[in-house]
Design an enzyme around this catalytic site. Sequence first.
Site, mmCIF file in Angstrom:
data_model
loop_
_atom_site.group_PDB
_atom_site.id
_atom_site.type_symbol
_atom_site.label_atom_id
_atom_site.label_comp_id
_atom_site.label_asym_id
_atom_site.label_seq_id
_atom_site.Cartn_x
_atom_site.Cartn_y
_atom_site.Cartn_z
ATOM 1 N N LYS A 78 0.853 -1.214 0.105
ATOM 2 C CA LYS A 78 0.079 0.002 0.136
ATOM 3 C C LYS A 78 0.689 1.264 0.140
ATOM 4 C CE LYS A 78 -4.161 -2.065 2.106
ATOM 5 N NZ LYS A 78 -5.220 -2.149 3.150
ATOM 6 N N ASP A 115 -9.603 2.545 2.788
ATOM 7 C CA ASP A 115 -9.856 1.768 3.882
ATOM 8 C C ASP A 115 -10.399 2.549 5.031
ATOM 9 O OD1 ASP A 115 -8.626 -0.603 2.893
ATOM 10 O OD2 ASP A 115 -6.513 0.164 3.451
#
Length: 284
Positions: A78, A115
């Site tokens: 990420k 997220d």
Amino acid sequence: MSDVSLIPLRVPGAVLCAVTGFPVSHSRSPFIHRAFAEQFGLALQYERVEARPGQLPHTLEQLQELGCRGVNVTVPLKEEAAALAAQVSPAVQATGASNTLWWNAQGALCADNTDGTGLVRDLTLNWGLSLKGLRLAILGAGGAAAGVIPPLFAAGVTAIVLLNRSQARAEALIERFQALGTISTLQPEGATVPADLIINATSAGLSGEAPVFPPALLSPQTHCYDMFYTSTLTPFLAACQTLASCNRLRDGMGMLVEQAAAAFALWHGLEPETSPVLTALRAR
Ligand code: ATR
């Protein structure tokens, strides 16, 4: 699948999307995105593509050549994804991590991070929590914690107590995010009041463990949320039940579905219904 050139079965006429990371073989993203696509009659080919640290540029190049519309990125890529993007959203700027990539009309790589939105939507819309004024404790100070702290503040959380096994890492995150709201760690000599909401953002669950934390953070009324999920009660949620008879327990499967829905909306301009997909995922 470790080499994207191995996508020989490119489905004609279907939109191509993918999830990449390592490991990626157990990712539920294909199931979730295909279920969303069915809601709209969208022909979607969604593949798992394994990439190890350092391989992401090559993987993305190949996916772009295949005409891929969007890529989800999972651990441990990420941060690398955020660094590669030419255009990043405020969420990526704040967290330094991206789970959602796509290319703009000029072919430049764009990055967002859904997220935090996923967590906030699961807590508020699906679980019915109001975040304003909550006493919130977060366990963990790695990428997962860093990714959700800014969106939790943006959603109205005013104070966060951050606890981590290694104190230095907790203090580094506190310094990084102190301009966003009140964020502190527990002092060893300080009194501990029960949290209204405790979130496990550690990766302890991956090795079947619960993080150690002061039981005084829990009361039977505490809402206990684990960003990790398993088919049974997670070690952290089981510990909350044992330590303080907590029964307000929720794992991260709803967050997973909600972050996917936000990515789906970014790529396709369509807002899927999440609750039937979460129900189907839990039934699997
Ligand atoms: P992620 O991107 O999933 O957050 P990470 O950046 O490696 O992964 O961070 C993992 C987090 O889980 C860290 O906060 C780590 O604690 P340390 O910083 O002290 O290493 C925490 N963690 C992992 N295993 C743990 C365990 N068994 N008990 C408590 N905390 C744990």
